[in-house]
Structure formats: C-alpha cells, structure tokens
Design a protein around this motif. Structure first.
Motif, PDB file in Angstrom:
ATOM      1  N   GLN A 105      36.951  15.384  23.313  1.00  0.00           N
ATOM      2  CA  GLN A 105      37.410  16.501  24.138  1.00  0.00           C
ATOM      3  C   GLN A 105      36.222  17.272  24.713  1.00  0.00           C
ATOM      4  OE1 GLN A 105      40.347  18.927  22.002  1.00  0.00           O
ATOM      5  NE2 GLN A 105      40.977  17.101  20.882  1.00  0.00           N
ATOM      6  N   ILE A 106      35.215  17.502  23.879  1.00  0.00           N
ATOM      7  CA  ILE A 106      34.029  18.230  24.331  1.00  0.00           C
ATOM      8  C   ILE A 106      33.298  17.451  25.414  1.00  0.00           C
ATOM      9  CG2 ILE A 106      31.730  19.001  23.604  1.00  0.00           C
ATOM     10  CD1 ILE A 106      33.008  19.723  20.882  1.00  0.00           C
ATOM     11  N   LYS A 107      33.184  16.139  25.223  1.00  0.00           N
ATOM     12  CA  LYS A 107      32.502  15.299  26.213  1.00  0.00           C
ATOM     13  C   LYS A 107      33.237  15.341  27.549  1.00  0.00           C
ATOM     14  CE  LYS A 107      30.758  10.600  26.948  1.00  0.00           C
ATOM     15  NZ  LYS A 107      29.367  11.031  27.195  1.00  0.00           N
ATOM     16  N   THR A 108      34.554  15.252  27.491  1.00  0.00           N
ATOM     17  CA  THR A 108      35.353  15.285  28.716  1.00  0.00           C
ATOM     18  C   THR A 108      35.181  16.609  29.447  1.00  0.00           C
ATOM     19  OG1 THR A 108      37.008  13.768  27.779  1.00  0.00           O
ATOM     20  CG2 THR A 108      37.703  15.137  29.640  1.00  0.00           C
ATOM     21  N   ALA A 109      35.051  17.689  28.663  1.00  0.00           N
ATOM     22  CA  ALA A 109      34.906  19.022  29.249  1.00  0.00           C
ATOM     23  C   ALA A 109      33.473  19.330  29.671  1.00  0.00           C
ATOM     24  CB  ALA A 109      35.380  20.072  28.248  1.00  0.00           C
ATOM     25  N   GLY A 110      32.558  18.400  29.400  1.00  0.00           N
ATOM     26  CA  GLY A 110      31.156  18.640  29.740  1.00  0.00           C
ATOM     27  C   GLY A 110      30.497  19.655  28.825  1.00  0.00           C
ATOM     28  N   GLY A 111      31.019  19.740  27.590  1.00  0.00           N
ATOM     29  CA  GLY A 111      30.501  20.723  26.637  1.00  0.00           C
ATOM     30  C   GLY A 111      29.392  20.168  25.762  1.00  0.00           C
ATOM     31  N   ARG A 112      29.155  20.860  24.642  1.00  0.00           N
ATOM     32  CA  ARG A 112      28.062  20.508  23.744  1.00  0.00           C
ATOM     33  C   ARG A 112      28.525  20.541  22.290  1.00  0.00           C
ATOM     34  NH1 ARG A 112      26.020  18.986  27.743  1.00  0.00           N
ATOM     35  NH2 ARG A 112      24.015  19.526  28.689  1.00  0.00           N
ATOM     36  N   LEU A 113      28.069  19.555  21.503  1.00  0.00           N
ATOM     37  CA  LEU A 113      28.331  19.495  20.070  1.00  0.00           C
ATOM     38  C   LEU A 113      26.995  19.441  19.337  1.00  0.00           C
ATOM     39  CD1 LEU A 113      30.174  19.121  17.566  1.00  0.00           C
ATOM     40  CD2 LEU A 113      30.027  16.645  17.969  1.00  0.00           C
ATOM     41  N   LEU A 114      26.749  20.440  18.498  1.00  0.00           N
ATOM     42  CA  LEU A 114      25.512  20.514  17.710  1.00  0.00           C
ATOM     43  C   LEU A 114      25.874  20.276  16.251  1.00  0.00           C
ATOM     44  CD1 LEU A 114      22.479  21.250  17.531  1.00  0.00           C
ATOM     45  CD2 LEU A 114      23.166  23.656  17.429  1.00  0.00           C
ATOM     46  N   THR A 115      25.192  19.338  15.607  1.00  0.00           N
ATOM     47  CA  THR A 115      25.483  19.021  14.207  1.00  0.00           C
ATOM     48  C   THR A 115      24.188  19.032  13.392  1.00  0.00           C
ATOM     49  OG1 THR A 115      25.283  16.616  14.602  1.00  0.00           O
ATOM     50  CG2 THR A 115      27.495  17.599  14.787  1.00  0.00           C
ATOM     51  N   ALA A 116      24.356  19.113  12.070  1.00  0.00           N
ATOM     52  CA  ALA A 116      23.192  19.105  11.184  1.00  0.00           C
ATOM     53  C   ALA A 116      23.556  18.518   9.836  1.00  0.00           C
ATOM     54  CB  ALA A 116      22.640  20.523  11.007  1.00  0.00           C
ATOM     55  N   ALA A 117      22.587  17.899   9.194  1.00  0.00           N
ATOM     56  CA  ALA A 117      22.741  17.334   7.855  1.00  0.00           C
ATOM     57  C   ALA A 117      21.338  17.035   7.328  1.00  0.00           C
ATOM     58  CB  ALA A 117      23.586  16.060   7.892  1.00  0.00           C
ATOM     59  N   GLU A 118      21.276  16.537   6.104  1.00  0.00           N
ATOM     60  CA  GLU A 118      19.965  16.207   5.536  1.00  0.00           C
ATOM     61  C   GLU A 118      19.397  14.916   6.108  1.00  0.00           C
ATOM     62  OE1 GLU A 118      19.265  16.507   1.352  1.00  0.00           O
ATOM     63  OE2 GLU A 118      20.798  18.052   1.085  1.00  0.00           O
TER      64      GLU A 118
END
Length: 217
Positions: A105-118
C-alpha cells in the motif's frame, strides 16, 4: 545509578540534529536524503547492535513509529504514507502478513517505510516475501559510538552549557552512568540544573552525589 534524577527532567525528543553520528555520518546523510525524497526506494532499513541509535533515528523520522516488540501483530495500523517499524523481526505471523500488505500500500501511494533490527533483512527470521521487499530497499549499518566518541560528545555538550568537565569527570560519568548517549545527554542537563540550584561548581564529589541521590532535588 538511581533513575529518579533523570525522571525529573523533561524528555528531549529524538531529532536528526541531536543524534550523535560518530562513525555513522554516511548513514545519517543517506537517511536524511531518503527522508527528503532524494532516493526512489520505498524502504530504508537500519541495523546494528543495541544502543547504536536505531530507535532514535526511527523516532526522529517523523513517521508513525511502532515498536514491534510492543505491537507484534500491527493490529489497527493503517498504512498512510510514512511508517517506521522498530525491531521489525519481533513481528508475529499476523504482523508479518500485515506489514507485507502495508508495504504494498505504501509503495502504491509513493510513501516510505523505515525499519530497524539488529541484522540486515536477509538475516531476519521473517517470511520470504517480506524479507525480499525489505532487502530491495536501502540498507545501512549503524555503528555504536566508541568510548572516545562518547567522551567527546559529552564534553561538547557540557561546553555548550558552560560546564567545566575535566577528562577525569567525563570518564567517571562513562563508568558510572548509563552509557547510551540519550541518557548521557539528559545527565548533562541534570548536572547543569543541579549546579545552579546548589550554587556549586562541578566536582567529582558533586557527580557522585548526583548519581547516587535517592530523593528529589
């Protein structure tokens, strides 16, 4: 160290400006550029050991911040156009399915997804389609600050408040206080406040007194 003195201080919201980069200058530049839309990738993944500043940067992004350790199913989360998922590998099965859908959904909307992990996406215990999506984006490692970098940052913040901390005092703080930069930065504020209220200069006895106090100022 007793936590009370720090609990009395107002929170200092994480920002990109108050993040101490140390050896992470390139990563911070890339993240800042991505947040400003300079890169086309939908996702940006930060990885590194605890205390390296992952949570600080996710909260500083201004995105809707979710800690997956506290909300592993992502129940009730709507995609919007800017989402930050901390500890993404803590998502349960439902949460991983939800994030996969949110990503699309975010990709379609031209948005951004920020993630984090070790770890980087390829090494995370996530479903393959989600790993593939996250692995296709920008991936940067965050390095923990060295003791020398922490000492330099503490000394610089003290100078900004006209506090005279000798190298011996800075070393004492690093040995006896929590070692994450956010707490150390708050401690500089506490020292400044305490010296003003007590009308005393900063000394090692004063630091010992402050770090071991068990009653409100």
């Amino acid at each position: 160290m007793r936590q009370l003195i720090l609990d009395l201080l107002p929170e200092s919201p994480p920002t990109l400006d108050n993040f101490v980069p140390g050896g992470n200058g390139e990563t911070l530049t890339a993240l800042t550029g991505w947040l400003a839309g300079a890169f086309p990738e939908t996702s940006f993944h930060l990885y590194g050991e605890p205390g390296c500043g992952r949570s600080h940067l996710l909260q500083a992004s201004g995105f809707l911040y979710i800690d997956a350790t506290l909300r592993p199913s992502l129940a009730g989360i709507r995609a919007g156009e800017a989402l930050a998922i901390d500890n993404v590998d803590a998502l349960d099965d439902d949460g991983q399915i939800a994030l996969f859908a949110l990503y699309n959904q975010i990709k379609t909307a031209g948005g951004r997804l920020l993630t984090a992990a070790e770890q980087p996406p390829a090494h995370l215990a996530l479903r393959e389609d989600l790993r593939t999506r996250l692995g296709a984006g920008l991936i940067y490692r965050l390095l923990p600050l060295t003791d020398a970098e922490k000492a330099a940052a503490v000394a610089a913040q003290a100078r900004e408040r006209a506090l005279k901390l000798s190298p011996e005092m800075v070393g004492y703080l690093l040995r006896h206080a929590p070692r994450d930069m956010r707490t150390l930065s708050m401690l500089i504020v506490a020292i400044d406040q305490y010296t003003l209220e007590q009308k005393r200069p900063v000394t090692l006895p004063l630091l010992r007194e402050l770090l071991n106090m068990d009653a409100p100022l």
